[in-house]
Design an enzyme around this catalytic site. Structure first.
Site, PDB file in Angstrom:
ATOM      1  N   HIS A  56       0.823  -1.215   0.000  1.00 55.20           N
ATOM      2  CA  HIS A  56       0.000   0.000   0.000  1.00 55.20           C
ATOM      3  C   HIS A  56       0.853   1.260   0.000  1.00 55.20           C
ATOM      4  CE1 HIS A  56      -3.592  -2.354   0.648  1.00 55.20           C
ATOM      5  NE2 HIS A  56      -3.062  -2.894   1.737  1.00 55.20           N
ATOM      6  N   HIS A  79       5.948   7.381   5.920  1.00 55.47           N
ATOM      7  CA  HIS A  79       5.539   6.682   4.704  1.00 55.47           C
ATOM      8  C   HIS A  79       5.087   7.700   3.657  1.00 55.47           C
ATOM      9  CE1 HIS A  79       1.695   7.059   6.945  1.00 55.47           C
ATOM     10  NE2 HIS A  79       1.219   7.306   5.748  1.00 55.47           N
ATOM     11  N   THR A  95      -5.910   7.838   7.391  1.00 51.57           N
ATOM     12  CA  THR A  95      -6.419   7.910   6.017  1.00 51.57           C
ATOM     13  C   THR A  95      -6.564   6.540   5.381  1.00 51.57           C
ATOM     14  OG1 THR A  95      -4.207   8.187   5.056  1.00 51.57           O
ATOM     15  CG2 THR A  95      -5.379  10.192   5.722  1.00 51.57           C
ATOM     16  N   THR A  96      -6.430   5.483   6.192  1.00 56.52           N
ATOM     17  CA  THR A  96      -6.671   4.115   5.728  1.00 56.52           C
ATOM     18  C   THR A  96      -7.523   3.406   6.777  1.00 56.52           C
ATOM     19  OG1 THR A  96      -4.650   3.342   6.816  1.00 56.52           O
ATOM     20  CG2 THR A  96      -4.477   3.963   4.483  1.00 56.52           C
TER      21      THR A  96
END
Length: 574
Positions: A87, A115, A223-224
C-alpha cells in the site's frame, strides 16, 4: 492483536489487513475507498475523516501554534528499515529515539514511522491533502503516538496520534538530492520484506529546507481503514522539492500507483494556521462568485480601493500634457533569457516571478527600481480585457511589469506614493494580413512569437489555482516586448489594480501595442479556466496624465512614401 500488527494498522497509508478482517485497496479490488465506510468495525464514514482539501480563504490564524520541538530529527541513525507493504513504502524508526512536541500539540509524541503517498505520473498527482484544490505529486507522512499510551489507547483517543504531512513537489533543475537518491535505491516491488537501512539518512535530510513554522492544523483521522478519528494533523505549507526523476521511482520501483485516499468532507471542522503561514487576507474577485466583487473592494479591511488616485484609468489623448522630462528608460537584464524563475496561477492572473538583478531606471522615474514580476490581464473569446483604455478603447490584453524602489522594502514601498513603478503594455492580435508583412511594415511592434509560444506552453502545467512551474526555456523580457517603442508612453500617478489597491504606483503605459497571434492570447482563459480578469476604469479626480514629447514612430509605409517624394524631388532638380 500483536504490537507489530497494530503498527501496521496505525500506518496512515500502510495497511495490509486491519481489525475489519477485510482486505482493502486503493484500486482493483472490492474494497476501494468509496466502500471503506462499509467495512466492519471501521470509522471511515465518520464526520472527522482525513484527508481534506484546505481552503485557505476559510483558514484562521491561531497565535498558539508556535514552533515545534523535535528530538533526534537530525540524527542519521534513527531510520531502522524500509518495507513495501503493498500500500505504501514505509520507513520504520528505532523505538523511543525520536519525539515531537510543541507546535500547539497538547502532549509529547513518540515518532514511530514515515511513509509516502503518490499518484501515477506528473500529470496524475497523488498527494492526499489538497491546498485550494491543488494536489501535489506526492505526500510524506511522519506518524507519532502520544507518549504514555498503548497503541490501542492511542487509536481510541481524540488526540492519540500526531501526523505531520509534507507535500512533495518536482523540479527539473539542480542536482539530484543524494539523500533522496539513496532512499529511492531501496525501493523494490518485493512485498512485506523488511530491508535494513544502511545509509546515514536523517529525517531533517528528507525534509530539507522546508520552513517548519508555516503549517495548517485540524482534527482528523487515519487515512486508511480503520480510519480511526484519533489524529491531530499538521500539514506544512511549503513543499519538499526533489528532482522529478526521483519522484518517478516510487510508482516505477514499488510496482503500484495512485495510493492515496480522496479528500473527505470537512463537516464544519475548523482549519487553523500558524502565525507565520501566509493566508489570503480576504476573498476577492473580479466578478460575482465571491464575497468581495469589484464594487465591494472598498469594504475590504486595510484596503485603499475607494481612494481618489486609483488605477486603471481611461487615457484621453487630447488631455495628455507633454512633458520634456519623460525621456528614455534604462533596462538592466531585460535581455537575459534566463531571468524568469517560475510561472504561477494565482487564481486572478498568470504571474511570472523574476530572478534578482533585473532593474529599471530613467524614464523620469527619479529612482532605480528592482523588477519583481510580470503578469497579464485578459478578457474572453468575445470580449477585450486590458485594464487601461485609450480614448475608451479597450485592448484584448495587457501585460504589467511590476517594479519596487531598490532603496525601500516592499512594505515601505507600498506606503510610499512612488514606491512602485509599473510598466503597462497593451497586447492585441496580429491579423493574417499583418503576419505576411515584416514588422518594419506594420507600424506596430511584434513580440518574439517564439518567446510567447514558449511562455504559453507552460499554462497547461498550472491549470490549478496556486499551482506553479519552474521555467527552463530561454525567454527574456525583451523577447516578450518585441520592438515596442519604449520612448513613447503615458505617465500618471495611481494605484495597484487589485486589493489592497495601495496608491503607491508611478504608472507608465506604452502607446504601441505588442502584436501576437490570437491563438496564443486565447490560451490564457482556456488553460486557466477564468476570464475577464481586469478592473474597470477609475475616476481621474483631477490627476494629470502626461505624455512623452517625442511622437511615436511613423509607420514605415509613410517613411517609404517620404523617401519616394525625396527621390522625385532629386530627379526634378537633376
Amino acid at each position: 492483536m500483536h504490537l507489530s500488527a497494530l503498527l501496521l494498522c496505525l500506518s496512515l497509508g500502510a495497511l495490509v489487513k486491519c481489525a475489519t478482517g477485510s482486505d482493502w485497496c486503493y484500486t482493483d479490488c472490492d474494497d476501494t475507498p468509496s466502500t471503506w465506510e462499509n467495512l466492519h468495525g471501521a470509522s471511515c464514514g465518520g464526520k472527522r475523516q482525513s484527508p481534506i482539501d484546505i481552503d485557505t480563504n476559510n483558514v484562521h490564524a491561531d497565535l498558539h501554534l508556535l514552533n515545534f520541538n523535535f528530538v533526534n530529527f537530525s540524527s542519521k541513525h534513527v531510520i531502522k528499515s524500509i518495507i513495501n507493504n503493498g500500500h505504501t513504502v514505509k520507513l520504520k524508526l528505532h523505538d523511543g529515539e525520536v519525539e515531537v512536541s510543541g507546535g500547539g500539540l497538547n502532549d509529547a509524541y513518540s515518532t514511530i514511522q514515515l511513509h509516502f503517498h503518490w499518484g501515477d505520473t506528473e500529470h496524475h498527482p497523488g498527494s492526499e491533502h489538497k491546498i485550494d484544490g491543488q494536489r501535489y505529486l506526492m505526500e510524506m507522512h511522519i506518524v507519532s503516538m502520544m507518549k504514555g499510551l498503548t497503541m490501542q489507547q492511542a487509536t481510541e483517543k481524540s488526540e492519540g496520534i500526531a501526523a505531520m504531512a509534507f507535500f512533495i513537489k518536482a523540479t527539473e533543475d539542480g542536482d539530484v538530492s543524494p539523500t533522496w537518491s539513496n532512499l529511492t535505491s531501496y525501493l523494490t516491488n518485493v512485498m512485506d520484506t523488511e530491508i535494513d537501512m544502511e545509509h546515514d539518512i536523517s529525517i531533517d535530510d528528507l525534509i530539507k529546507d522546508v520552513d517548519l513554522t508555516k503549517f495548517y492544523r485540524y482534527m482528523g483521522s487515519l487515512t486508511t481503514p480503520n480510519c480511526n478519528e484519533a489524529v491531530v494533523w499538521t500539514v506544512f505549507h511549503e513543499p519538499i522539492i526533489i528532482h522529478k526523476t526521483l519522484i518517478q521511482k516510487f510508482p516505477e520501483k514499488a510496482g503500484f500507483r495512485n495510493v492515496y485516499r480522496p479528500t473527505q468532507a470537512l463537516n464544519g471542522r475548523q482549519v487553523l494556521a500558524s502565525p507565520a503561514t501566509p493566508l489570503p487576507s480576504h476573498p476577492w474577485c473580479y466578478h460575482d462568485h465571491c464575497e468581495y466583487t469589484q464594487s465591494e473592494w472598498s469594504r475590504l479591511p486595510n484596503a485603499y480601493c475607494a481612494g481618489e488616485s486609483q488605477s486603471p484609468i481611461n487615457i484621453a489623448k487630447s488631455s495628455a500634457v507633454k512633458e520634456e522630462k519623460l525621456g528614455a528608460f534604462h533596462f538592466e537584464k531585460f535581455d537575459d533569457k534566463h531571468v524568469i524563475e517560475k510561472i504561477i496561477n494565482t487564481g486572478h492572473t498568470v504571474k511570472c516571478v523574476l530572478k534578482e538583478g533585473v532593474e529599471v531606471s530613467g524614464g523620469g522615474l527619479g529612482h532605480v527600481f528592482s523588477t519583481l514580476q510580470l503578469h497579464f490581464h485578459w478578457g474572453a473569446h468575445d470580449s477585450e480585457g486590458s485594464e487601461h483604455t485609450v480614448d475608451s478603447k479597450r485592448y484584448p490584453m495587457e501585460m504589467h511589469i511590476v517594479n519596487k524602489r531598490k532603496d525601500l522594502t516592499l512594505e515601505k514601498a507600498l506606503q510610499t506614493t512612488d514606491g512602485l513603478a509599473v510598466l503597462g503594455f497593451f497586447i492585441e492580435a496580429t491579423s493574417a494580413k499583418e503576419k505576411s508583412r515584416s514588422s518594419s511594415e506594420q507600424g506596430a511592434s511584434s513580440s518574439d512569437m517564439d518567446a510567447l509560444k514558449k511562455l504559453t506552453s507552460y499554462l497547461s502545467a498550472i491549470k490549478n489555482i496556486i499551482s506553479e512551474v519552474n521555467v527552463t526555456e530561454e525567454i527574456s523580457i525583451d523577447d516578450l516586448l518585441g520592438s515596442v517603442n519604449r520612448e513613447s508612453y503615458y505617465r500618471y500617478n495611481g494605484s495597484l489594480t487589485t486589493p489592497s489597491c495601495n496608491q503607491a504606483v508611478v504608472w507608465t503605459v506604452f502607446k504601441e501595442s505588442i502584436k501576437v497571434d490570437e491563438t496564443l492570447m486565447m490560451m490564457f482563459p482556456k488553460e486557466t479556466g477564468y476570464h475577464n480578469v481586469f478592473r474597470s476604469a477609475q475616476g481621474l479626480h483631477g490627476r494629470t496624465v502626461y505624455t512623452t514629447a517625442a511622437a511615436a514612430r511613423a509607420p514605415v509605409s509613410i517613411s517609404l512614401l517620404l523617401a519616394c517624394l525625396c527621390a522625385f524631388h532629386f530627379r526634378l532638380h537633376f
